[in-house]
Design a protein around this motif. Structure first.
Motif, PDB file in Angstrom:
ATOM      1  N   SER A   1       0.867  -1.189   0.000  1.00  0.00           N
ATOM      2  CA  SER A   1       0.000   0.000   0.000  1.00  0.00           C
ATOM      3  C   SER A   1       0.897   1.229   0.000  1.00  0.00           C
ATOM      4  O   SER A   1       1.156   1.823   1.052  1.00  0.00           O
ATOM      5  N   PHE A   2       1.383   1.603  -1.162  1.00  0.00           N
ATOM      6  CA  PHE A   2       2.348   2.687  -1.285  1.00  0.00           C
ATOM      7  C   PHE A   2       1.771   3.980  -0.725  1.00  0.00           C
ATOM      8  O   PHE A   2       0.703   4.434  -1.133  1.00  0.00           O
ATOM      9  N   SER A   3       2.468   4.547   0.255  1.00  0.00           N
ATOM     10  CA  SER A   3       2.083   5.815   0.886  1.00  0.00           C
ATOM     11  C   SER A   3       0.610   5.806   1.314  1.00  0.00           C
ATOM     12  O   SER A   3      -0.146   6.745   1.047  1.00  0.00           O
ATOM     13  N   LEU A   4       0.217   4.740   2.014  1.00  0.00           N
ATOM     14  CA  LEU A   4      -1.174   4.585   2.443  1.00  0.00           C
ATOM     15  C   LEU A   4      -1.611   5.757   3.319  1.00  0.00           C
ATOM     16  O   LEU A   4      -0.916   6.142   4.260  1.00  0.00           O
ATOM     17  N   ASP A   5      -2.782   6.304   3.024  1.00  0.00           N
ATOM     18  CA  ASP A   5      -3.367   7.373   3.832  1.00  0.00           C
ATOM     19  C   ASP A   5      -4.204   6.730   4.935  1.00  0.00           C
ATOM     20  O   ASP A   5      -5.336   6.296   4.707  1.00  0.00           O
ATOM     21  N   THR A   6      -3.638   6.658   6.141  1.00  0.00           N
ATOM     22  CA  THR A   6      -4.316   5.997   7.264  1.00  0.00           C
ATOM     23  C   THR A   6      -5.280   6.925   7.988  1.00  0.00           C
ATOM     24  O   THR A   6      -5.934   6.505   8.946  1.00  0.00           O
ATOM     25  N   ARG A   7      -5.384   8.166   7.559  1.00  0.00           N
ATOM     26  CA  ARG A   7      -6.162   9.152   8.307  1.00  0.00           C
ATOM     27  C   ARG A   7      -7.663   8.887   8.242  1.00  0.00           C
ATOM     28  O   ARG A   7      -8.411   9.332   9.112  1.00  0.00           O
ATOM     29  N   ASN A   8      -8.116   8.212   7.195  1.00  0.00           N
ATOM     30  CA  ASN A   8      -9.539   7.873   7.027  1.00  0.00           C
ATOM     31  C   ASN A   8     -10.434   9.107   6.989  1.00  0.00           C
ATOM     32  O   ASN A   8     -11.608   9.043   7.378  1.00  0.00           O
ATOM     33  N   TRP A   9      -9.919  10.204   6.516  1.00  0.00           N
ATOM     34  CA  TRP A   9     -10.715  11.430   6.482  1.00  0.00           C
ATOM     35  C   TRP A   9     -11.820  11.369   5.425  1.00  0.00           C
ATOM     36  O   TRP A   9     -12.968  11.684   5.703  1.00  0.00           O
ATOM     37  N   LYS A  10     -11.456  10.974   4.232  1.00  0.00           N
ATOM     38  CA  LYS A  10     -12.420  10.964   3.130  1.00  0.00           C
ATOM     39  C   LYS A  10     -12.941   9.568   2.825  1.00  0.00           C
ATOM     40  O   LYS A  10     -14.039   9.416   2.291  1.00  0.00           O
ATOM     41  N   GLU A  11     -12.144   8.581   3.138  1.00  0.00           N
ATOM     42  CA  GLU A  11     -12.518   7.200   2.863  1.00  0.00           C
ATOM     43  C   GLU A  11     -11.902   6.298   3.921  1.00  0.00           C
ATOM     44  O   GLU A  11     -10.802   6.571   4.411  1.00  0.00           O
ATOM     45  N   GLN A  12     -12.612   5.216   4.289  1.00  0.00           N
ATOM     46  CA  GLN A  12     -12.138   4.308   5.326  1.00  0.00           C
ATOM     47  C   GLN A  12     -11.137   3.330   4.717  1.00  0.00           C
ATOM     48  O   GLN A  12     -11.438   2.168   4.453  1.00  0.00           O
TER      49      GLN A  12
END
Length: 296
Positions: A119-130
């Protein structure tokens, strides 16, 4: 309080930090200010402060190999002396520092950032999508970083360009029973915070809590692991501030409310004999000592 004394000088905006197995406290500068004006040198570093009962001013040696960024907290693996680190920015990375010589951080070492595998540079913040679900266990690895003194304060961006995961304001961090726990203050769809657990033995990362409900947890900041295994969280939200707890099974409960102001709780830590929880109220500059019996 029996007494107090200055232990370090010459640093800027020291934040949570954390204890070490070699009887010291690593204090973290939550800034990346550069020299100029009233500042004689660059800031954004960690400093290792020996714990002592005798009045003593420690030498302020910047641990530059640990990276220059907006540091918040650290957690040290007592078996390896590897130091895990958080960064208080909305697009932060999670770092670890592997010292050349265990317990001798000033001797240098290797700085790395956490990568979620496949998961290259995964966005873990879950702001816009889970992108990450609560309870999911993610396999992780670590990527080496090069320009660790980061004159442009872009170390996290360098890391993410190499595949490092992106986190929402990494703040409190603590070691407990083989795991590294840390809080992301404004993670989640409603940005009320997340709690994560990294297990070095299996190199896995788990999102353990993301309530998206300020009545449960409102922007957890500093945290500590209680002697009985629960997490104790310090809130830093816009309204009433609480000390809250999370059980290993995911149950939430309130410990205390700030009845003085809406200032955040900070710096929670237990005494060596596990009987007293010390915690600060930031704005008023108060340190509280809360005694048990805790298991009740």
């Amino acid at each position: 309080m029996v007494r107090e004394f200055l232990s370090l000088a010459g640093t800027v905006r020291n934040c949570a930090g954390g204890p070490t197995p070699w009887n010291s406290w690593i204090t973290c500068e939550e800034t990346a200010d550069r020299a100029g004006g009233t500042l004689m040198q660059n800031h954004g570093y960690n400093f290792d402060v020996p714990a002592t009962a005798q009045p003593r001013l420690a030498q302020a040696v910047a641990l530059k190999a640990m990276g220059r960024f907006r540091h918040e907290a650290v957690a040290v693996d007592p078996k390896t002396d590897i130091v895990y680190q958080t960064e208080d920015l909305g697009d932060s990375a999670i770092y670890r520092f592997i010292p050349k010589t265990p317990g001798k951080l000033a001797a240098g070492g290797r700085l790395q950032a956490l990568v979620v595998r496949d998961s290259f540079s995964l966005d873990t913040r879950n702001w816009k999508e889970q992108f990450v679900k609560v309870g999911a266990k993610l396999a992780v690895s670590w990527v080496d970083l090069d320009e660790v003194e980061s004159p442009k304060n872009d170390l996290r961006l360098q890391a993410q360009a190499k595949g490092a995961a992106k986190f929402a304001r990494g703040e409190g961090m603590w070691w407990g029973s083989g795991d590294v726990y840390f809080a992301c203050t404004n993670g989640g769809k409603k940005q009320h915070g997340q709690i994560w657990k990294h297990t070095p033995a299996t190199e896995t990362l788990e999102l353990t809590a993301e309530p998206n409900d300020p009545a449960v947890i409102d922007r957890a900041d500093n945290l500590t692991v209680a002697p009985w295994g629960d997490l104790v969280l310090c809130e830093d939200g816009p309204g009433e501030q609480f000390l809250s707890g999370i059980t290993p099974k995911g149950g939430f409960y309130k410990i205390a409310r700030n009845a003085v102001s809406n200032s955040e709780f900070a710096g929670a830590t237990f005494s060596p004999d596990s009987t007293t929880l010390f915690v600060n109220i930031q704005r008023q500059g108060l340190t509280l000592a809360i005694t048990g019996p805790w298991r009740r």
